[in-house]
Motif scaffolding. Structure first.
Motif, PDB file in Angstrom:
ATOM      1  N   LYS A  67       0.839  -1.201   0.000  1.00  0.00           N
ATOM      2  CA  LYS A  67       0.000   0.000   0.000  1.00  0.00           C
ATOM      3  C   LYS A  67       0.874   1.251   0.000  1.00  0.00           C
ATOM      4  N   VAL A  79      -7.109  -6.449  -0.189  1.00  0.00           N
ATOM      5  CA  VAL A  79      -6.586  -5.873  -1.423  1.00  0.00           C
ATOM      6  C   VAL A  79      -5.695  -6.886  -2.133  1.00  0.00           C
ATOM      7  N   TYR A  82      -2.388  -3.031  -5.476  1.00  0.00           N
ATOM      8  CA  TYR A  82      -2.454  -1.571  -5.579  1.00  0.00           C
ATOM      9  C   TYR A  82      -1.760  -1.206  -6.885  1.00  0.00           C
ATOM     10  N   TYR A 123      -8.753   5.768  -6.209  1.00  0.00           N
ATOM     11  CA  TYR A 123      -8.443   6.750  -5.175  1.00  0.00           C
ATOM     12  C   TYR A 123      -8.475   8.135  -5.802  1.00  0.00           C
ATOM     13  N   TRP A 128     -11.436   6.514  -1.399  1.00  0.00           N
ATOM     14  CA  TRP A 128     -11.577   5.364  -2.276  1.00  0.00           C
ATOM     15  C   TRP A 128     -12.998   5.304  -2.804  1.00  0.00           C
ATOM     16  N   THR A 154      -4.279   6.302  -8.513  1.00  0.00           N
ATOM     17  CA  THR A 154      -4.038   5.040  -7.826  1.00  0.00           C
ATOM     18  C   THR A 154      -5.327   4.231  -7.792  1.00  0.00           C
ATOM     19  N   ALA A 156      -7.026   0.153  -6.626  1.00  0.00           N
ATOM     20  CA  ALA A 156      -6.858  -1.091  -5.867  1.00  0.00           C
ATOM     21  C   ALA A 156      -7.835  -2.110  -6.424  1.00  0.00           C
TER      22      ALA A 156
END
Length: 181
Positions: A67, A79, A82, A123, A128, A154, A156
Protein backbone atom coordinates in the motif's frame (compact mmCIF):
# COMPACT_ATOMS: atom_id res chain seq x y z
CA UNK A 1 14.54 16.96 -19.52
CA UNK A 2 15.05 14.16 -17.07
CA UNK A 3 15.07 13.79 -13.33
CA UNK A 4 17.39 11.81 -11.18
CA UNK A 5 16.30 8.81 -9.17
CA UNK A 6 16.04 8.89 -5.41
CA UNK A 7 18.06 6.70 -3.13
CA UNK A 8 16.60 3.79 -1.22
CA UNK A 9 15.31 4.39 2.26
CA UNK A 10 15.15 2.35 5.41
CA UNK A 11 13.13 -0.53 4.01
CA UNK A 12 9.83 1.30 4.24
CA UNK A 13 9.81 2.67 0.70
CA UNK A 14 7.08 1.54 -1.66
CA UNK A 15 8.39 0.45 -5.04
CA UNK A 16 6.64 0.37 -8.38
CA UNK A 17 7.14 -2.03 -11.26
CA UNK A 18 5.50 -0.75 -14.40
CA UNK A 19 4.96 -1.17 -18.11
CA UNK A 20 4.22 1.52 -20.70
CA UNK A 21 2.89 1.87 -24.22
CA UNK A 22 3.47 4.82 -26.52
CA UNK A 23 1.28 5.67 -29.51
CA UNK A 24 2.34 7.99 -32.33
CA UNK A 25 -1.20 9.38 -32.21
CA UNK A 26 -4.73 8.49 -31.15
CA UNK A 27 -7.61 9.99 -33.11
CA UNK A 28 -11.12 10.79 -31.95
CA UNK A 29 -13.33 7.78 -32.63
CA UNK A 30 -10.48 5.29 -32.35
CA UNK A 31 -9.36 3.29 -29.35
CA UNK A 32 -5.80 3.12 -28.07
CA UNK A 33 -5.33 -0.42 -26.78
CA UNK A 34 -2.51 -1.48 -24.44
CA UNK A 35 -2.41 -5.25 -23.94
CA UNK A 36 -0.03 -6.21 -21.15
CA UNK A 37 1.90 -9.40 -21.79
CA UNK A 38 3.38 -9.40 -18.29
CA UNK A 39 0.57 -10.39 -15.92
CA UNK A 40 2.29 -9.39 -12.66
CA UNK A 41 0.30 -6.15 -12.34
CA UNK A 42 -3.04 -7.95 -12.57
CA UNK A 43 -4.02 -5.61 -15.43
CA UNK A 44 -4.48 -7.36 -18.77
CA UNK A 45 -5.59 -4.48 -20.97
CA UNK A 46 -6.16 -0.72 -20.94
CA UNK A 47 -8.24 0.93 -23.68
CA UNK A 48 -8.40 4.71 -23.94
CA UNK A 49 -10.54 7.06 -25.99
CA UNK A 50 -9.92 10.76 -26.38
CA UNK A 51 -12.01 13.87 -27.04
CA UNK A 52 -9.40 15.34 -29.42
CA UNK A 53 -6.54 13.91 -31.43
CA UNK A 54 -3.42 13.39 -29.29
CA UNK A 55 0.22 12.93 -30.33
CA UNK A 56 2.79 10.76 -28.57
CA UNK A 57 0.22 9.49 -26.07
CA UNK A 58 1.55 7.21 -23.36
CA UNK A 59 -0.12 4.97 -20.79
CA UNK A 60 1.78 3.41 -17.90
CA UNK A 61 0.47 0.64 -15.64
CA UNK A 62 2.49 -0.01 -12.50
CA UNK A 63 2.04 -2.29 -9.51
CA UNK A 64 2.97 -1.20 -6.01
CA UNK A 65 4.68 -3.83 -3.87
CA UNK A 66 2.52 -2.70 -0.91
CA UNK A 67 0.00 0.00 0.00
CA UNK A 68 1.43 3.38 -0.96
CA UNK A 69 1.71 5.81 1.94
CA UNK A 70 -0.11 8.45 -0.12
CA UNK A 71 -3.47 6.64 0.17
CA UNK A 72 -5.73 5.74 3.06
CA UNK A 73 -6.48 2.18 4.14
CA UNK A 74 -9.39 0.29 2.66
CA UNK A 75 -10.86 -0.99 5.89
CA UNK A 76 -13.62 -3.36 4.74
CA UNK A 77 -11.78 -5.17 1.95
CA UNK A 78 -8.85 -7.44 1.22
CA UNK A 79 -6.59 -5.87 -1.42
CA UNK A 80 -5.24 -8.02 -4.27
CA UNK A 81 -3.13 -5.28 -5.92
CA UNK A 82 -2.45 -1.57 -5.58
CA UNK A 83 -1.88 0.01 -8.98
CA UNK A 84 -0.86 3.32 -10.45
CA UNK A 85 -2.18 4.01 -13.96
CA UNK A 86 -1.03 7.24 -15.60
CA UNK A 87 -0.98 8.92 -18.99
CA UNK A 88 1.37 11.36 -20.67
CA UNK A 89 0.66 13.81 -23.49
CA UNK A 90 -3.10 13.37 -23.19
CA UNK A 91 -4.04 15.96 -20.54
CA UNK A 92 -7.70 16.97 -20.48
CA UNK A 93 -8.39 15.22 -23.80
CA UNK A 94 -8.96 11.90 -22.04
CA UNK A 95 -12.51 10.66 -22.55
CA UNK A 96 -12.75 7.15 -21.11
CA UNK A 97 -10.50 4.35 -19.95
CA UNK A 98 -11.56 0.70 -19.89
CA UNK A 99 -9.45 -1.50 -17.65
CA UNK A 100 -9.47 -5.29 -17.87
CA UNK A 101 -7.83 -7.12 -15.00
CA UNK A 102 -7.65 -10.52 -13.36
CA UNK A 103 -7.58 -12.02 -9.88
CA UNK A 104 -6.06 -15.39 -9.10
CA UNK A 105 -8.61 -17.97 -7.96
CA UNK A 106 -6.16 -19.14 -5.28
CA UNK A 107 -6.06 -15.59 -3.81
CA UNK A 108 -9.87 -15.54 -3.66
CA UNK A 109 -9.88 -18.83 -1.75
CA UNK A 110 -7.06 -17.83 0.62
CA UNK A 111 -8.79 -14.55 1.48
CA UNK A 112 -12.39 -15.78 1.69
CA UNK A 113 -13.53 -13.56 -1.19
CA UNK A 114 -16.22 -14.67 -3.65
CA UNK A 115 -15.77 -14.10 -7.40
CA UNK A 116 -18.67 -11.66 -7.50
CA UNK A 117 -17.30 -9.56 -4.61
CA UNK A 118 -14.27 -8.18 -6.49
CA UNK A 119 -14.25 -4.46 -7.27
CA UNK A 120 -11.82 -2.02 -8.83
CA UNK A 121 -11.44 0.96 -6.50
CA UNK A 122 -10.21 4.39 -7.58
CA UNK A 123 -8.44 6.75 -5.17
CA UNK A 124 -9.70 10.22 -6.04
CA UNK A 125 -10.03 13.37 -3.91
CA UNK A 126 -8.48 11.60 -0.92
CA UNK A 127 -11.09 8.85 -0.83
CA UNK A 128 -11.58 5.36 -2.28
CA UNK A 129 -14.46 5.06 -4.73
CA UNK A 130 -15.88 1.70 -5.85
CA UNK A 131 -16.13 1.46 -9.61
CA UNK A 132 -18.78 -0.55 -11.40
CA UNK A 133 -16.91 -3.80 -12.00
CA UNK A 134 -18.11 -6.58 -14.28
CA UNK A 135 -16.98 -10.20 -14.19
CA UNK A 136 -16.09 -11.01 -17.81
CA UNK A 137 -14.82 -14.59 -17.86
CA UNK A 138 -12.92 -17.29 -16.02
CA UNK A 139 -10.32 -19.91 -16.78
CA UNK A 140 -8.48 -22.49 -14.73
CA UNK A 141 -6.40 -20.00 -12.71
CA UNK A 142 -8.02 -16.55 -13.01
CA UNK A 143 -11.26 -14.61 -12.93
CA UNK A 144 -11.31 -11.71 -15.40
CA UNK A 145 -13.06 -8.38 -14.76
CA UNK A 146 -13.52 -4.99 -16.41
CA UNK A 147 -14.26 -1.47 -15.19
CA UNK A 148 -14.38 1.99 -16.79
CA UNK A 149 -13.05 5.27 -15.43
CA UNK A 150 -12.78 8.86 -16.63
CA UNK A 151 -9.57 9.75 -14.81
CA UNK A 152 -6.43 8.01 -13.64
CA UNK A 153 -4.45 7.77 -10.43
CA UNK A 154 -4.04 5.04 -7.83
CA UNK A 155 -6.30 1.99 -7.98
CA UNK A 156 -6.86 -1.09 -5.87
CA UNK A 157 -8.21 -4.44 -6.95
CA UNK A 158 -10.06 -5.53 -3.82
CA UNK A 159 -12.70 -7.88 -2.52
CA UNK A 160 -14.97 -8.19 0.48
CA UNK A 161 -14.24 -11.30 2.56
CA UNK A 162 -17.29 -13.44 3.26
CA UNK A 163 -15.79 -15.70 5.89
CA UNK A 164 -17.00 -14.53 9.28
CA UNK A 165 -14.78 -15.47 12.19
CA UNK A 166 -16.41 -16.72 15.35
CA UNK A 167 -16.34 -13.98 17.95
CA UNK A 168 -14.45 -14.72 21.11
CA UNK A 169 -16.64 -15.59 24.06
CA UNK A 170 -16.92 -12.57 26.31
CA UNK A 171 -17.70 -12.41 29.97
CA UNK A 172 -16.69 -15.99 30.68
CA UNK A 173 -13.84 -16.48 33.05
CA UNK A 174 -12.32 -19.72 34.10
CA UNK A 175 -12.43 -20.04 37.86
CA UNK A 176 -9.86 -22.20 39.55
CA UNK A 177 -8.57 -22.58 43.05
CA UNK A 178 -10.31 -22.55 46.36
CA UNK A 179 -13.39 -20.70 47.37
CA UNK A 180 -12.59 -17.82 49.72
CA UNK A 181 -15.25 -17.09 52.26
Amino acid sequence: AGGGGGGGGGGGATTLKGFSKLWTSIDVGTVGTFTLKNISTGVREVKITVTERVQKAKVTVAKYDKKPSSVTNITDKEVYRYLLITTANIGDKLDKIDIKFHVEKSWLTENGVKEDDIVLMHYKNSTWKKLTTTKVSTDRDYIYYSASVDSLSTFAIAGTPTIVEEPAAEGIEEITGEVIE
